[in-house]
Design a protein around this motif. Structure first.
Motif, PDB file in Angstrom:
ATOM      1  N   SER A 180       0.749  -1.362  -0.008  1.00  0.00           N
ATOM      2  CA  SER A 180       0.031   0.412   0.646  1.00  0.00           C
ATOM      3  C   SER A 180       0.980   1.677  -0.001  1.00  0.00           C
ATOM      4  O   SER A 180       0.461   2.114  -0.666  1.00  0.00           O
ATOM      5  CB  SER A 180      -1.310   0.105   0.917  1.00  0.00           C
TER       6      SER A 180
ATOM      7  N   VAL B 226      -7.428   7.544   8.965  1.00  0.00           N
ATOM      8  CA  VAL B 226      -7.649   6.260   8.115  1.00  0.00           C
ATOM      9  C   VAL B 226      -7.035   5.114   8.874  1.00  0.00           C
ATOM     10  O   VAL B 226      -7.507   3.841   8.689  1.00  0.00           O
ATOM     11  CB  VAL B 226      -6.868   6.319   6.807  1.00  0.00           C
ATOM     12  N   SER B 227      -6.637   4.947   9.160  1.00  0.00           N
ATOM     13  CA  SER B 227      -5.755   3.886   9.550  1.00  0.00           C
ATOM     14  C   SER B 227      -5.960   3.922  11.217  1.00  0.00           C
ATOM     15  O   SER B 227      -6.615   2.074  11.549  1.00  0.00           O
ATOM     16  CB  SER B 227      -3.787   4.877  10.469  1.00  0.00           C
TER      17      SER B 227
ATOM     18  N   MET C  59      -9.160   1.622   9.623  1.00  0.00           N
ATOM     19  CA  MET C  59      -8.500   0.465   8.508  1.00  0.00           C
ATOM     20  C   MET C  59      -7.924  -0.719  10.002  1.00  0.00           C
ATOM     21  O   MET C  59      -8.136  -2.052   9.611  1.00  0.00           O
ATOM     22  CB  MET C  59      -7.528   0.953   8.574  1.00  0.00           C
ATOM     23  N   SER C  60      -7.521  -0.071  11.363  1.00  0.00           N
ATOM     24  CA  SER C  60      -7.269  -0.903  11.774  1.00  0.00           C
ATOM     25  C   SER C  60      -8.353  -1.807  13.059  1.00  0.00           C
ATOM     26  O   SER C  60      -7.569  -3.269  13.650  1.00  0.00           O
ATOM     27  CB  SER C  60      -5.771  -0.801  13.368  1.00  0.00           C
TER      28      SER C  60
ATOM     29  N   ARG D  88     -10.993  -2.802  11.360  1.00  0.00           N
ATOM     30  CA  ARG D  88     -11.911  -3.867  10.446  1.00  0.00           C
ATOM     31  C   ARG D  88     -11.506  -5.683  11.163  1.00  0.00           C
ATOM     32  O   ARG D  88      -9.689  -5.294  10.765  1.00  0.00           O
ATOM     33  CB  ARG D  88     -11.546  -3.268   9.163  1.00  0.00           C
TER      34      ARG D  88
ATOM     35  N   SER E 115      -5.446  -5.281   8.120  1.00  0.00           N
ATOM     36  CA  SER E 115      -4.949  -6.073   6.913  1.00  0.00           C
ATOM     37  C   SER E 115      -4.039  -4.972   6.933  1.00  0.00           C
ATOM     38  O   SER E 115      -4.265  -3.886   7.446  1.00  0.00           O
ATOM     39  CB  SER E 115      -5.345  -5.963   5.967  1.00  0.00           C
TER      40      SER E 115
ATOM     41  N   HIS F 282      -4.763  -2.971   4.040  1.00  0.00           N
ATOM     42  CA  HIS F 282      -5.701  -1.632   4.744  1.00  0.00           C
ATOM     43  C   HIS F 282      -4.487  -0.744   5.811  1.00  0.00           C
ATOM     44  O   HIS F 282      -5.307   0.979   4.607  1.00  0.00           O
ATOM     45  CB  HIS F 282      -7.004  -2.159   4.962  1.00  0.00           C
ATOM     46  N   ILE F 283      -4.292  -0.789   6.281  1.00  0.00           N
ATOM     47  CA  ILE F 283      -3.665   0.506   7.311  1.00  0.00           C
ATOM     48  C   ILE F 283      -2.677   0.995   6.674  1.00  0.00           C
ATOM     49  O   ILE F 283      -2.526   2.471   6.875  1.00  0.00           O
ATOM     50  CB  ILE F 283      -3.488  -0.191   8.747  1.00  0.00           C
TER      51      ILE F 283
ATOM     52  N   ALA G  49      -3.558   4.415   4.532  1.00  0.00           N
ATOM     53  CA  ALA G  49      -3.593   5.428   5.071  1.00  0.00           C
ATOM     54  C   ALA G  49      -2.713   6.816   5.007  1.00  0.00           C
ATOM     55  O   ALA G  49      -2.692   7.810   4.872  1.00  0.00           O
ATOM     56  CB  ALA G  49      -3.212   5.604   6.908  1.00  0.00           C
TER      57      ALA G  49
END
Length: 453
Positions: free
Chosen positions: A364, A406-407, A410-411, A413, A417, A420-421, A424
């Motif tokens: 990412s 965002v981080s 995502m953490s 969820r 993942s 995904h983190i 951010a």
């Protein structure tokens, strides 16, 4: 481009591409060595220790890196002021600027040294350092924090000479530190098995040797201005100008650094293996972002001189050239990081699980290579013309308006993942890039109205 015997450059005349690229490449080498200097601690500990050792050095070095970035950003006020004086033909004022900077940053460093030694446990707790790595983190911060005075003057030397258009002296300074840090880590960590303490001692010792050696070299260097002991004093007017230019950049870097520390804290709460993986990924990212950072610093020095000389069109042209080159390289770095991130991570760890976690995060992060290639150049341009308050604002918006929320989202969820983190960071860069283009448009429109283009 004129180059003096002292190694300083006049960026206000002649072609743009070659001098800008030459300056950027020299800065890149210096940043590469600086990154190697910071990464060798983790590299050696990663080869001779376990995940807990890696996590301890990773968290501790991240804290110290935040402090380093803030100090270096403050010192950017000196870089910009020296560059503008040079463009205005007032290089004779440089001695007083440097002398005032030495006094101010010496005082700041002394205070920070005491605070870091005393508050190291609180810093480790705030970072949610894993229990297995907590003591190592505290030890690393205390040892490196106690050497903040050395760290400050180590970075101050580079900022001063880049402001004068000299990128060679900072390269020599970093090269000296890098060589001694490598030997120190191999001796203390690999040979005497001193772990985090050995890595921290090697770091401070290398910086001290570099400052001493660089000072001796500079005394033999023919400078384009005279500097006496009387210049080393508290000059309130000059210090205010340095702070006016440097403080917004420093505040931005501090808050951006805090945002990354928050992300690291979130990651640390997920366990020592994930913490180690992200720690390795962050070291890889330090190398990935070198080109963008080199162009940002070069752009600041290049634009500052042309802005001081009233050559606004030339400043904009240098920005366009810098963005084109930087973005082209950024695309290549994206491809390497996204598809071969495991190979990069394996340079810092032998643990297959740590490498896998690191690569997931890097996939990412890879998108950020292209975004930072653009907006770092624009930020360098804004620094050069003195719009450091906008640089601060866009940095804060990106950090706390995008990156941290965002981080954190995502953490939470499931399943968690790291890919995904990691999204951010490019999400933040995308917003910052848009803000920079909007502000650049407004600058160009203002200059056209003032008939400066």
């Amino acid at each position: 481009m004129a180059k003096t015997k002292s190694g300083t450059r006049d960026f206000t005349q002649g072609p743009i591409l070659k001098p800008l690229l030459t300056f950027a490449v020299t800065v890149l080498f210096a940043l590469f060595l600086q990154a190697m200097y910071g990464a060798v601690d983790l590299l050696v500990v990663g080869k001779f220790g376990d995940a807990a050792d890696i996590s301890g050095v990773s968290t501790g070095s991240q804290i110290m890196q935040t402090i380093t970035n803030v100090l270096a950003s403050f010192a950017m006020g000196i870089t910009i002021l020296l560059g503008q004086y040079s463009g205005e033909g007032k290089v004779g004022r440089s001695g007083a600027v440097i002398g005032s900077g030495i006094v101010f940053f010496g005082a700041v460093a002394a205070v920070l040294s005491v605070l870091l030694v005393i508050l190291a446990p609180q810093a480790a707790a705030l970072m949610q350092a894993p229990a297995e790595a907590f003591d190592n983190t505290v030890m690393y911060v205390r040892i490196c924090g106690g050497g903040t005075i050395v760290l400050t003057f180590y970075n101050l030397i580079s900022c001063i000479f880049r402001g004068l258009g000299d990128s060679t002296t900072p390269l020599v300074t970093v090269a000296i530190a890098c060589v001694f840090n490598v030997f120190g880590d191999l001796l203390l960590v690999g040979g005497f098995k001193m772990g985090c303490a050995g890595a921290a001692i090697a770091t401070v010792a290398a910086q001290l040797i570099s400052v001493i050696a660089s000072t001796l070299l500079i005394r033999r260097k023919a400078l384009p201005f005279k500097m006496t002991r009387r210049d080393i004093r508290w000059n309130g007017q000059l210090i205010r100008r340095i702070l006016t230019l440097g403080a917004p950049i420093a505040l931005q870097d501090l808050l951006v650094g805090i945002s990354f520390l928050i992300i690291l804290s979130i990651v640390n709460s997920l366990g020592v293996l994930v913490s180690a993986g992200v720690g390795v990924a962050e070291k890889v990212c330090a190398f990935i972002m070198l080109i963008s950072s080199a162009f940002m610093q070069s752009m600041s020095a290049f634009v500052a001189q042309n802005y001081g000389a009233g050559k606004y069109r030339r400043a904009l042209k240098s920005l366009a050239i810098g963005v084109g080159i930087s973005f082209s390289i950024g695309v290549v770095m994206f491809l390497i990081t996204f598809f071969h991130g495991d190979v990069l991570a394996s340079l810092f760890s032998n643990d297959a699980q740590v490498i896998a976690a690191s690569w997931e995060y890097l996939k990412s992060y890879a998108f950020d290579c292209m975004l930072t290639a653009v907006f770092f150049c624009i930020v360098g341009f804004f620094n050069g013309i003195g719009l450091t308050k906008f640089v601060m604002v866009q940095g804060i918006v990106g950090a706390f308006g995008v990156r941290v929320p965002v981080s954190r989202f995502m953490s939470r969820r499931q399943p968690v993942s790291l890919f995904h983190i990691g999204l951010a960071t490019p999400a933040s860069s995308a917003v910052q890039t848009i803000l920079c283009f909007i502000r650049l448009y407004l600058v160009c429109r203002t200059w056209k109205k003032q008939k400066r283009m």
